[in-house]
Structure formats: structure tokens, C-alpha cells
Scaffold this motif. Structure first.
Motif, mmCIF file in Angstrom:
data_model
loop_
_atom_site.group_PDB
_atom_site.id
_atom_site.type_symbol
_atom_site.label_atom_id
_atom_site.label_comp_id
_atom_site.label_asym_id
_atom_site.label_seq_id
_atom_site.Cartn_x
_atom_site.Cartn_y
_atom_site.Cartn_z
ATOM 1 N N PRO A 24 0.696 -1.085 0.026
ATOM 2 C CA PRO A 24 -0.138 0.100 -0.182
ATOM 3 C C PRO A 24 1.023 1.252 -0.108
ATOM 4 O O PRO A 24 1.939 1.282 0.707
ATOM 5 C CB PRO A 24 -0.737 0.159 1.249
ATOM 6 N N THR A 25 0.256 2.375 -0.574
ATOM 7 C CA THR A 25 1.110 3.653 -0.800
ATOM 8 C C THR A 25 1.507 4.383 0.745
ATOM 9 O O THR A 25 2.577 4.903 0.726
ATOM 10 C CB THR A 25 0.297 4.708 -1.611
ATOM 11 N N TRP A 26 0.594 3.940 1.600
ATOM 12 C CA TRP A 26 0.959 4.581 3.041
ATOM 13 C C TRP A 26 2.336 4.245 3.563
ATOM 14 O O TRP A 26 2.823 4.956 4.367
ATOM 15 C CB TRP A 26 -0.284 4.569 3.842
ATOM 16 N N ARG A 27 2.601 2.903 3.311
ATOM 17 C CA ARG A 27 3.800 2.416 3.696
ATOM 18 C C ARG A 27 5.135 3.554 3.377
ATOM 19 O O ARG A 27 6.036 3.425 3.950
ATOM 20 C CB ARG A 27 4.088 1.174 3.604
ATOM 21 N N TYR A 28 4.827 4.118 2.137
ATOM 22 C CA TYR A 28 6.055 5.010 1.583
ATOM 23 C C TYR A 28 5.842 6.516 2.290
ATOM 24 O O TYR A 28 6.780 7.113 1.903
ATOM 25 C CB TYR A 28 5.970 4.851 0.503
ATOM 26 N N LEU A 29 4.951 6.555 3.142
ATOM 27 C CA LEU A 29 4.694 8.124 3.409
ATOM 28 C C LEU A 29 5.710 8.798 3.977
ATOM 29 O O LEU A 29 6.119 9.702 3.430
ATOM 30 C CB LEU A 29 3.578 7.775 4.507
ATOM 31 N N ALA A 154 2.325 9.456 -6.372
ATOM 32 C CA ALA A 154 2.239 9.800 -4.887
ATOM 33 C C ALA A 154 3.638 10.589 -4.935
ATOM 34 O O ALA A 154 3.656 11.856 -4.285
ATOM 35 C CB ALA A 154 2.225 8.951 -3.847
ATOM 36 N N SER A 158 3.509 14.692 -4.392
ATOM 37 C CA SER A 158 4.542 15.086 -3.008
ATOM 38 C C SER A 158 5.395 16.460 -3.520
ATOM 39 O O SER A 158 5.569 17.442 -2.706
ATOM 40 C CB SER A 158 5.424 14.101 -2.681
#
Length: 482
Positions: A24-29, A154, A158
Motif C-alpha cells: 500500500p502507498t501509505w507505507r511509503y509516507l 504519490a 508530493s
């Protein structure tokens, strides 16, 4: 489990598809805060330069150094930073680079003199060069398919948000006074706090590094660094120095160093050792076209972003209002970027062509608006075209990034981040130099200056459109599942 390989990069095990497709993308936040804070630091500092001139009595050359002290080491060390991530681990390099970024931001916020500020910005550029390539490198090494497309989108969002917020917040802080503390120092407080958040959230990202030992080619590194350093100095100070003989010498040094680097890299790869930049990769036509298209895109973007605030402020807007005029563009860019995976699933290799076409329509729309509605309300009248521009550029960024990333094997994932970011950084400087030269030669200002920036961006966009059509004709599909 299967393996993949590429000359000069070794063989790397490829995990089962389900493991990489499900990230999931949130892991790269935490990692994704990196490009955002980097573009924020660059754009916000550009906005506060007039304030720095007043507070420190700095001349034009010193103000150029405030920008160049960050941009030059950033451009010079990006490829090396990517390779160090391949060897020692991308998480380690990201956190180390972000710590340097944090320390330098605190030093900038407390700087008692402009010379101290320049020195701190130098350290900040080094930190950015160490952490930035690890973002794309980690995404490439730990995801694929739709998951990779979303993460790369993402990444683009950013950077776009950081640039726009830098313009807005930089303008606001430049005009503010925080008690006895000058408001411009708040820019670096924001940078420091974002760096802390990136470090805290970094452990969420999957860890990655090359599976085989990656030797660091010191001769190739030195030659590449010298070439990029000389080119960056020439591009940065050429206009201020009137393109005099020292600038021409710097350009000649850059050419000689880069040619020598290429020959050395070719010899290293032929000997079976690991070069810094494998020529076998750089000879790939899709990679060459992708890097060229990315460079043209970012050159046009930087030229337009450079003249926009100058022009609209001359038309009656404040620096804050000029930044606010770009905020909807940034929001649309971010929203569409996060949805680009779905667009690519439907449009496939036509996504890039669609994005560039929308960009050209938007630029022409902005030019038409300037001709009929120039005045204090121009920021409002430009919004429809700026919204279309945000959509178009969001549909360009992710496919362009994938064109570069997909040609580099996972074993050298950090290299892909380094190459893309180097092309981006040099193109951003090149775009400003070109439009600055046009403005200086023609003497245009206000509306005509913005029209000149739009014209240059249209030329670059048309070139990107041609490259996109060539890539599509060659079967260079932007993948969503590989």
C-alpha cells in the motif's frame, strides 16, 4: 522464485508477484515526504530572497549562492547517492540524508549571517542528494504493477504540493514578523519539522538494497561529479557573469569530464566490473527518450514557474496572492496524480500523449486569457486554464517517471532514482537560465514576460509530445503491471 539480470548490475531474486503488487502507498509516507520537503525548501527560499537582501544587505551574487549552495551539491551527488543506497541500504541512506537535512534546516533558521546561511544550505544540498534517490529506488525495488504506479504518482504529487506550498507559505512568512524573530526563518522551521516527520515515519517503508555487493566506482564518480559541478556552475552563474570566459571554461571542463567519464564507464563494464552508470543501460533508446522527455518537461515547468510570480506581481498582485493563485493548480495536480493508476489502466500508453495534449491546451488558454483579461484580477481569470494544466501535468509526471524507472533493473534501483532526479534538477536550472536569457535580451516585463514563459513551455511541450508519439510508435508502452 525467478531471477532477473542486466549487464553490469548482477542478478537479483524477484519475489512472488503477490508480495510486490500488494504494497500500500501509505507505507511509503515517510519517504514520500522527502521530495515534498525538498521542493518546498527550494521554492520557499526563492520567494524569501528579497527579504534576505533587506535583512543582510546581500548583493545579487550572494543571493545566487543561497540558491546554488543547495542546488549544486544536490545535482552533483544524486547518482552517487543512488548507488550508495544500492550498496548500503536505501533506508539507511534516506534516514542519514534526512538527518543532514534536519540539522542544516535548524542551522539555516538560526543563521546570524548570510555566509552562515550559505554554508548551511550547502549541507542541506548534500542531505537532499543522499535521501532523494532512495525514494524512487525503494518504490521500484519493493513494488510493481498498480502498486508501483500509485506510489510513483504519490511521489509526483508530493513534489508538486511542496513546490506550491513553498510559493504560498514562503510569501506569507517573508511578510510576517514572529515577535522579535524574522518571519523568513519560519521557512526553515517548517523544513525541520517535516524532516522530523519523515525520519519518524521512514521505518514504515519496506527495506531494500542490492542483493550482491555493489562496488563504488571512485574514478567514474569523480569524473561525473566534476562534469555536473562544472555544468551547474556555468548554468547557475552564466547570466550574472555575462557568459564571460570563466563560464565558457566551466562548460568546456564539463564536456571533457563527461566524455572521459563515459569512456571510463564503458571500459569498466567491458572488464566485467560494476560501473557507476552502466553504458549498456544508457544506450537503451527508451531510456534515452524518457530522460530527454523528462528534462524538457521540467525545463518548461521551471521556466513558467520562474516568470509567473514576477509577472503577476508586476500586474498588481502581492507575493502571497501570486502564490495563492497557484494553489488550486497544485491541489488538482495532487488529486489527479493519486488517481493516475486508474487512468493508465484505461488509457495505457496513450496517457502520456493525453497529458501533454492537455498541457498544451492549458498553456494556450493561459496565453489567450492574458491577452484579454490582464489586470489585478488576472489570478482569478487564469484559474480554469491552471486547473487544466494541473490535470495535464499530473498525467505526464507518472508515465515519464515510469519510462526511466522501468528500464533500470531492480538490482540497481537506486541508480534509477539518481538518474531521474539528476535530469530533473539540471533541467530545472536550464529552464530558468533559458527564460532568464530571453527576458534579458528582449527586455519584456509583466504580461509580456509571462507570455514569453508560456511560449517557451509550449515549445518544450511540443517536443515532449513528439517524443511521446515516437515512444508509442516504438511500442514503448508505459506499463501498469510490471
Amino acid at each position: 522464485m525467478t531471477t532477473s539480470s542486466h549487464p553490469g548490475t548482477g542478478t537479483v531474486p524477484v519475489p512472488p508477484a503477490t508480495a510486490l503488487d500488494a504494497v500500500p502507498t501509505w507505507r511509503y509516507l515517510g519517504f514520500l515526504l522527502g521530495p515534498g520537503v525538498g521542493t518546498f525548501a527550494f521554492n520557499a527560499v526563492t520567494v524569501i530572497l528579497p527579504t534576505l537582501r533587506d535583512r543582510f544587505g546581500a548583493d545579487d551574487v550572494t543571493l545566487e549562492l543561497v540558491i546554488a549552495a543547495y542546488g549544486i551539491p544536490f545535482a552533483v551527488l544524486l547518482v552517487l547517492g543512488g548507488r550508495l543506497g544500492d550498496r548500503f541500504g536505501r533506508h539507511l541512506l534516506f534516514v542519514g540524508g534526512m538527518l543532514l537535512f534536519l540539522v542544516s534546516a535548524v542551522a539555516c533558521a538560526l543563521a546570524p549571517t548570510v555566509e552562515t546561511l550559505v554554508a548551511a544550505r550547502l549541507v542541506q544540498g548534500v542531505g537532499a542528494a543522499l535521501c532523494t534517490p532512495q525514494v524512487l529506488g525503494t518504490i521500484q525495488a519493493t513494488s510493481r504493477g498498480a502498486a508501483r504506479t500509485r506510489a510513483i504518482a504519490a511521489f509526483g504529487a508530493s513534489g508538486g504540493i511542496g513546490a506550491a506550498v513553498g510559493q504560498v507559505l514562503g510569501g506569507a512568512l517573508a511578510a510576517a514578523s514572529l515577535g522579535p524573530v524574522d518571519g523568513w526563518r519560519g521557512v526553515f522551521v517548517v523544513v525541520a519539522l517535516t524532516a522530523v516527520a519523515a525520519i519518524v515515519l521512514a521505518p514504515l517503508a519496506p527495506r531494500s538494497r542490492a542483493h550482491e555487493h555493489v562496488a563504488i566506482d571512485l574514478v567514474g564518480t569523480a569524473a561525473l561529479a566534476l562534469g555536473i559541478l562544472a555544468a551547474s556552475v556555468a548554468l547557475t552563474f552564466g547570466p550574472a557573469w555575462g557568459w564571460s570566459w570563466p563560464v565558457l571554461v566551466a562548460l568546456a571542463v564539463a564536456v571533457v569530464a563527461l566524455i572521459g567519464m563515459w569512456r571510463h564507464q564503458d571500459a569498466v563494464e567491458r572488464s566485467g566490473r560494476t560501473p557507476l552508470l552502466p553504458p549498456s543501460l544508457l544506450r537503451l533508446r527508451p531510456l534515452q527518450l524518457g530522460l530527454l522527455a523528462a528534462a524538457l518537461f521540467f525545463a518548461g515547468y521551471s521556466a513558467l514557474l520562474y516568470v509567473f510570480p514576477r509577472a503577476v506581481e508586476a500586474g498588481g498582485l502581492t507575493s502571497l496572492q501570486a502564490g495563492m493563485a497557484l494553489l488550486p493548480f497544485a491541489v488538482v495536480f495532487a488529486v489527479v496524480s493519486l488517481s493516475v493508476a486508474r487512468v493508465q489502466a484505461r488509457w495505457g500508453d496513450a496517457t502520456l500523449v493525453l497529458g501533454v495534449s492537455l498541457q498544451i491546451v492549458a498553456l494556450l488558454g493561459m496565453a489567450g486569457t492574458l491577452l484579454v483579461a490582464w489586470g489585478p484580477a488576472i489570478g482569478l481569470w487564469l484559474q480554469p486554464a491552471l486547473v487544466v494544466l494541473g490535470v495535464g501535468q499530473a498525467l505526464i509526471f507518472s508515465p515519464l517517471t515510469q519510462l526511466v524507472v522501468r528500464e533500470v533493473p531492480v538490482e540497481a534501483a537506486g541508480l534509477s532514482g539518481g538518474m531521474f532526479s539528476t535530469a530533473q534538477q539540471l533541467a530545472l536550472s536550464f529552464g530558468v537560465i533559458v527564460i532568464g536569457g530571453v527576458v534579458s535580451v528582449t527586455g519584456v516585463a509583466a504580461r509580456d514576460e509571462l507570455l514569453a514563459g508560456l511560449a517557451l513551455d509550449v515549445v518544450f511541450a511540443l517536443a515532449v509530445l513528439i517524443l511521446a508519439l515516437v515512444l508509442r510508435a516504438r511500442g514503448g508502452r508505459v506499463p501498469t503491471t510490471s
